[in-house]
Design a protein around this motif. Structure first.
Motif, PDB file in Angstrom:
ATOM      1  N   LEU A  82       2.510 -21.760  24.769  1.00  0.00           N
ATOM      2  CA  LEU A  82       3.137 -22.587  23.743  1.00  0.00           C
ATOM      3  C   LEU A  82       4.034 -23.637  24.378  1.00  0.00           C
ATOM      4  CD1 LEU A  82       3.694 -23.136  20.744  1.00  0.00           C
ATOM      5  CD2 LEU A  82       5.457 -21.374  20.850  1.00  0.00           C
ATOM      6  N   ALA A  83       4.865 -23.211  25.331  1.00  0.00           N
ATOM      7  CA  ALA A  83       5.765 -24.151  25.999  1.00  0.00           C
ATOM      8  C   ALA A  83       4.974 -25.204  26.764  1.00  0.00           C
ATOM      9  CB  ALA A  83       6.696 -23.401  26.936  1.00  0.00           C
ATOM     10  N   ALA A  84       3.918 -24.804  27.434  1.00  0.00           N
ATOM     11  CA  ALA A  84       3.098 -25.764  28.187  1.00  0.00           C
ATOM     12  C   ALA A  84       2.495 -26.808  27.257  1.00  0.00           C
ATOM     13  CB  ALA A  84       2.001 -25.028  28.956  1.00  0.00           C
ATOM     14  N   ARG A  85       2.006 -26.378  26.114  1.00  0.00           N
ATOM     15  CA  ARG A  85       1.405 -27.322  25.147  1.00  0.00           C
ATOM     16  C   ARG A  85       2.447 -28.300  24.622  1.00  0.00           C
ATOM     17  NH1 ARG A  85      -3.995 -26.983  25.900  1.00  0.00           N
ATOM     18  NH2 ARG A  85      -4.679 -24.849  25.699  1.00  0.00           N
ATOM     19  N   VAL A  86       3.638 -27.777  24.309  1.00  0.00           N
ATOM     20  CA  VAL A  86       4.706 -28.650  23.787  1.00  0.00           C
ATOM     21  C   VAL A  86       5.096 -29.688  24.828  1.00  0.00           C
ATOM     22  CG1 VAL A  86       7.140 -28.689  23.090  1.00  0.00           C
ATOM     23  CG2 VAL A  86       5.597 -27.009  22.096  1.00  0.00           C
TER      24      VAL A  86
ATOM     25  N   GLU B 295       1.505 -30.147  28.968  1.00  0.00           N
ATOM     26  CA  GLU B 295       0.857 -29.652  30.183  1.00  0.00           C
ATOM     27  C   GLU B 295      -0.299 -28.750  29.794  1.00  0.00           C
ATOM     28  OE1 GLU B 295       3.897 -27.628  32.292  1.00  0.00           O
ATOM     29  OE2 GLU B 295       5.136 -29.415  32.520  1.00  0.00           O
ATOM     30  N   GLU B 296      -1.250 -28.612  30.684  1.00  0.00           N
ATOM     31  CA  GLU B 296      -2.370 -27.706  30.478  1.00  0.00           C
ATOM     32  C   GLU B 296      -2.051 -26.410  31.181  1.00  0.00           C
ATOM     33  OE1 GLU B 296      -5.797 -26.436  28.823  1.00  0.00           O
ATOM     34  OE2 GLU B 296      -4.992 -28.446  28.543  1.00  0.00           O
ATOM     35  N   PRO B 297      -1.943 -25.283  30.435  1.00  0.00           N
ATOM     36  CA  PRO B 297      -1.680 -24.012  31.114  1.00  0.00           C
ATOM     37  C   PRO B 297      -2.829 -23.647  32.037  1.00  0.00           C
ATOM     38  CG  PRO B 297      -1.789 -23.706  28.712  1.00  0.00           C
ATOM     39  CD  PRO B 297      -2.088 -25.141  29.012  1.00  0.00           C
ATOM     40  N   PRO B 298      -2.523 -22.984  33.180  1.00  0.00           N
ATOM     41  CA  PRO B 298      -3.603 -22.576  34.088  1.00  0.00           C
ATOM     42  C   PRO B 298      -4.613 -21.690  33.388  1.00  0.00           C
ATOM     43  CG  PRO B 298      -1.428 -22.228  35.086  1.00  0.00           C
ATOM     44  CD  PRO B 298      -1.224 -22.610  33.652  1.00  0.00           C
ATOM     45  N   ALA B 299      -5.849 -21.758  33.797  1.00  0.00           N
ATOM     46  CA  ALA B 299      -6.912 -20.926  33.192  1.00  0.00           C
ATOM     47  C   ALA B 299      -6.593 -19.452  33.419  1.00  0.00           C
ATOM     48  CB  ALA B 299      -8.250 -21.283  33.832  1.00  0.00           C
TER      49      ALA B 299
END
Length: 101
Positions: free
Chosen positions: A88-92, A95-99
């Protein structure tokens, strides 16, 4: 074992209710980042102390009978919440969270 089931049920209810009531009074005017930060902070304030309080031997507990068969263990649920907060934080932040998270 019954105490663990009651504890886990109370924990997840508290997280759900705490996150739902963690919004500022006027969310229509609050920036999205502020709302998400408040939600994540409140969730952490509830989950981290519960995770610290539960004995390590109980982390793997899962009920095995009735409607609860196949549910996540406490450890899996804590991991799920942490990963969801991270994503959620990465999207806000754009950023793209690691796979695999």
């Amino acid at each position: 074992m019954q105490k663990i089931i009651v504890f886990l049920s109370a924990l997840f209810t508290a997280v759900s209710c705490g996150a739902a009531t963690a919004q500022p009074p006027d969310t229509a005017r609050a920036p999205l980042g502020q709302i998400v930060d408040l939600w994540v902070t409140k969730t952490e304030q509830i989950v981290v102390p519960a995770a610290d309080a539960l004995p390590e031997r109980a982390y793997g507990f899962t009920p095995s009978a009735g409607e609860f068969a196949g549910v996540r263990s406490f450890a899996e649920q804590v991991k799920h919440l942490a990963a969801a907060n991270y994503q959620l934080a990465a999207r806000v932040l754009g950023e793209e969270p690691p796979a695999g998270r």
